[in-house]
Write an enzyme that holds these catalytic residues in place. Structure first.
Site, short mmCIF file in Angstrom:
data_model
loop_
_atom_site.label_atom_id
_atom_site.label_comp_id
_atom_site.label_asym_id
_atom_site.label_seq_id
_atom_site.Cartn_x
_atom_site.Cartn_y
_atom_site.Cartn_z
CD GLU A 73 -1.80 -2.40 1.31
OE1 GLU A 73 -2.65 -3.28 1.06
OE2 GLU A 73 -0.66 -2.66 1.78
CG HIS A 82 -8.78 -7.44 8.74
ND1 HIS A 82 -7.72 -7.81 9.52
CD2 HIS A 82 -8.44 -7.80 7.47
CE1 HIS A 82 -6.79 -8.38 8.79
NE2 HIS A 82 -7.19 -8.37 7.53
#
Length: 327
Positions: A60, A129
């Site tokens: 990322e 998450h």
């Protein structure tokens, strides 16, 4: 009007904008060959080719930085994060580069870049998450933060975000990708950034909720209506810039406010809304502002604990009854 899933509305916005402007491209993990982790970009590789729909490694920080460099060079990237939880490793790129270089360069560089992907809780995926990031990123001047709750807003606001010359964080929801709803089929449909939506009119209490929390707010309003009280429900849609005029006008009418927010409570989106409302319309309030947030703990894994952790419609309903002094 056309009926689309949320993922289809997002895809329609990207396709229309990419057809309009050849400088726009999509980049992220599995967006091309796999048609997107959530099938948001299905068919886009075949339509636009590998130079404009680009698969990346699991890095990322790397592809966020590449996108920022592309934006500085005159292109208009759309960067997809598989989840905003993974974007924390790209936070330096977003916060110290995308948000600040325009200011630090005296306006020599603009940043027409959109970072998008699912935000917040997504079921039994454990603590790493399930983070709601809007309160984190809205802290930093230079970033616009949009959080959508339905397909129509998804299409109209994403098109506006792609055209914007500032960096925009576009927050979706994994839970809502399959949600169906009516989407305007007018040509070149855009919704202005920074304008809230009054989803339901009422005069008993104002309920504010965005993204999934908007639906909890609407459920609470239905429950309250069964008691004979009509709530006004506002979906901010844009966290930054925030439409203070709309919420202040509503609270001055209802004199009460409940905020439903999936963020953890400390320094949350609801914290800022509550502060601004008491600052701007203190004399109109007939009860303390109530906040319904996620619990002040990392997200649990067990299904029953996840349900307890997240703000619920029942919690919001009880808060509304509380500010109406019904209990």
């Amino acid at each position: 009007m056309a009926t689309l899933q949320l993922r289809e509305a997002i895809r329609a916005a990207m396709v229309e904008e990419m057809e309009r402007d050849a400088d726009i491209f999509l980049m992220g993990e599995e967006v091309a060959e796999y048609n997107g982790a959530y099938k948001v970009s299905e068919g886009m590789l075949a339509r636009f080719g590998p130079e404009r729909v680009i698969d990346t490694p699991i890095s990322e920080s790397g592809f966020a930085g590449l996108g920022i460099g592309a934006a500085m060079s005159g292109l208009r990237p759309i960067i997809e994060f598989m989840t905003w939880n993974f974007a924390f490793v790209a936070m330096d790129q977003i916060v110290n580069n995308a948000a600040k270089i325009c200011y630090m360069s005296g306006g020599q560089f603009s940043f027409p870049i959109v970072f998008r992907g699912p935000n917040g809780a997504a079921g039994q995926l454990a603590a790493t998450h399930n983070t709601s990031v809007e309160s984190v990123y809205s802290t930093f001047p230079g970033l616009k933060v949009i959080s959508i709750s339905n397909p129509d807003d998804a299409k109209g606001l994403l098109k506006s975000a792609i055209r914007d010359d500032d960096p925009v964080l576009f927050l979706e929801s994994e839970f809502m990708y399959g949600m169906r709803g009516e989407v305007s089929d007018e040509d070149d449909y855009v919704i202005p950034i920074g304008k809230a939506r009054i989803a339901r009119r009422g005069d008993a209490v104002t309920i504010i909720g965005h993204n999934k929390s908007y639906w909890r707010a609407m459920e609470a309003a239905e429950m309250l209506a069964a008691d004979g009280y009509e709530a006004e429900v506002i979906d901010p849609r844009t966290i930054r810039p925030f439409d203070w005029e709309a919420v202040v006008h509503s609270v001055k009418k209802t004199n009460r406010c409940v905020i439903v927010d999936e963020s953890n409570p400390f320094a949350s989106v609801s914290s800022e809304i509550a502060f601004q409302l008491q600052s701007r319309c203190f004399d109109y309030l007939d009860a303390p502002i109530r906040r319904i947030t996620a619990k002040d703990t990392p997200a649990p894994y067990a299904k029953n604990l996840v349900e307890f952790y997240l703000p619920s419609a029942e919690d919001a309903y009880r808060a509304c009854r509380d500010v109406l002094y019904l209990d």
